[in-house]
Design an enzyme around this catalytic site. Structure first.
Site, mmCIF file in Angstrom:
data_model
loop_
_atom_site.group_PDB
_atom_site.id
_atom_site.type_symbol
_atom_site.label_atom_id
_atom_site.label_comp_id
_atom_site.label_asym_id
_atom_site.label_seq_id
_atom_site.Cartn_x
_atom_site.Cartn_y
_atom_site.Cartn_z
ATOM 1 N N CYS A 284 0.871 -1.302 -0.042
ATOM 2 C CA CYS A 284 0.086 0.078 0.019
ATOM 3 C C CYS A 284 0.854 1.206 0.049
ATOM 4 C CB CYS A 284 -1.042 0.039 1.312
ATOM 5 S SG CYS A 284 -0.131 -0.215 2.897
ATOM 6 N N GLU A 380 -5.181 2.868 -7.637
ATOM 7 C CA GLU A 380 -4.007 1.900 -7.023
ATOM 8 C C GLU A 380 -4.066 0.645 -8.092
ATOM 9 O OE1 GLU A 380 -2.643 0.666 -2.728
ATOM 10 O OE2 GLU A 380 -4.805 0.253 -3.293
#
Length: 479
Positions: A284, A380
């Protein structure tokens, strides 16, 4: 032979109520089954929560030094089994040996850290404005903590939730990710061996839509800590807060590294390569955007392509430069973003292809000529794909860095001290680094994001990790 694993509920290893199982496979060799796990349902989760609730009072009143002793012993047991844990992590998640060993060591260090911290918990004494009055605070555990953890750091992230929760006196129900749950089972085994009482930790495997939802919505669960995608995290938040639970979310990122015109380009390429392509980009905090001053842009693109093309691939047990994606669906998602970026007009400088070999391997990928409004720069990817974005000056670079929905990690590469400090002040991110990759965290300082990367409620790790799992009383003792 694959391992046949069980749920851990109330101090017993037990099959699920459904009697059904699921398999984990080796991402570098998908035909190889690593282990089977219970496909649990609401009834299994209910039993686990009931066990945690029943054990809550006794564990919550256990002295902090005794809780700490168990955590410290757990860390030592994990250290004794480091090689076995590393191999299991590699075979289920796909990391290289070096990456997996570093993650296992982090879990060991986390248990030792919170084992030591447990002796210092209790509260603070303040000076009262009145005579003959003792004024102090008393910290107490929340009760039952529900933990929902991801596959990409399958031992480190559960460890940095489990250890502070136990140190603070909470009992636990944890649902590890179905792609790589084995190392959580091993932590539960180590805690059991270290003397953790029955019911204090309970491990239930199964789908998030069943087990995760049951944890988030159960009235006996007092706090929920979640790490995973933004979409799922927001759903967990809505479910958990309906009855006033304390909730902590850590979610996605679209992390930038700003390379200024004063930066050493070779150093910048090293930093960005490590942040973008390490752990196959499945972090992340991975650097998915390099925002580069136009004066050094071409030189940087050439340098980062050179590094991407030099990365070798292979099974994690052989410790190559890069391992596979964790699953076929994650590989397909990355390849889909490659197609999207090309359709949007970005220039594919290198990579972008699935490797012609067994396993879920993809080449490290670099796109240049990326505009920040492209999907590649906004969403993402969770793979080794880097978008290189040109900017004309430092101010534009910071504006581009902030022009996303996420705010987890950000870094700047510069030899200008003023720019470095301005970046710290102006960038919208919970973790900010100067002349360092966006990935990698110290365990004794807070970790968390801003904007869509976090619930912005409580941070994890360090003292902040303990704060989430405690509530304070203020006591006025007059005599």
């Amino acid at each position: 032979m694959p391992d046949d694993r069980l749920n851990y509920i109330d101090g017993e290893w037990t099959e699920s109520h459904t009697g059904e199982t699921f398999e984990t496979t080796d991402p570098a060799s998908p035909e190889e089954v690593v282990a089977t796990y219970p496909q649990s349902d609401d009834e299994d989760t209910e039993r686990a929560i009931e066990a945690a609730d029943a054990a809550s009072d006794d564990w919550g009143t256990t002295p902090g030094p005794e809780r700490g002793r168990i955590l410290t012993e757990t860390g030592s047991l994990l250290a004794d089994r480091k090689d076995d844990l590393t191999e299991l992590l590699v075979r289920e998640e796909g990391k290289t040996w070096s990456e997996a060993a570093g993650e296992v060591q982090r879990a060991i260090d986390i248990f030792h850290y919170y084992g030591a911290k447990a002796s210092d918990l209790g509260g603070t004494v303040k000076s009262s404005s009145a005579r003959n009055t003792n004024l102090y605070t008393k910290n107490e555990p929340l009760g039952v903590a529900g933990l929902i953890t991801p596959w990409n750091y399958p031992i480190a992230i559960p460890a940095w939730k489990i250890a502070p929760a136990l140190a603070a006196g909470n009992t636990i129900v944890i649902k590890p990710a179905t792609l790589a749950p084995g190392v959580v089972h091993e932590m539960a085994s180590a805690l059991e061996e270290a003397g953790l009482p029955d019911g204090v930790i309970n491990v239930v495997t199964g789908p998030g839509s069943t087990v995760g939802d049951a944890i988030a919505g159960h009235s006996a669960v007092d706090a929920v800590s979640f790490t995973g995608s933004t979409q799922v995290g927001n759903a967990v938040y809505d479910t958990a807060t309906e009855d006033g639970k304390r909730v902590q979310l850590e979610m996605g990122g679209k992390n930038p590294t700003l390379v200024t015109d004063s930066a050493d380009v070779e150093e910048a390429a090293d930093i960005v390569s490590a942040g973008a392509f390490g752990v196959t980009g499945q972090a992340c905090t991975a650097a998915s955007r390099a925002i580069v001053h136009e004066d050094v842009y071409d030189e940087f693109v050439e340098a980062i392509v050179e590094r991407a093309e030099a990365i070798d691939h292979g099974h994690g047990l052989d410790d190559p430069g890069m391992g596979p994606h964790v699953s076929e669906s994650e590989l397909e998602s990355t390849l889909e973003y490659v197609d999207i970026a090309e359709d949007e007009g970005a220039t594919l400088e290198c990579g972008g292809n699935e490797l012609d070999r067994e396993g879920y391997f993809v080449e490290p990928t670099v796109f240049s000529d990326v505009d920040n409004d492209m999907r590649l720069a906004q969403e993402e990817v969770f793979g080794p794909v880097l978008a290189v974005i040109p900017v004309s000056d430092f101010d534009e670079g910071v504006a581009v860095a902030n022009d996303v929905d996420f705010g987890l990690s950000a870094s700047v590469v510069t030899d200008d001290h003023t720019e470095a400090n301005r970046f710290v002040e102006e960038v919208e991110a919970g973790v900010v680094k100067i002349n360092e990759k966006t990935t990698g965290l110290e365990l004794h300082v807070p970790f968390g994001g801003m904007k869509g990367s976090s619930s912005e409620t409580y941070r994890e790790q360090g003292d902040a990790g303990l704060d989430f799992y405690q509530i304070s009383k203020t006591v006025y003792d007059n005599y």
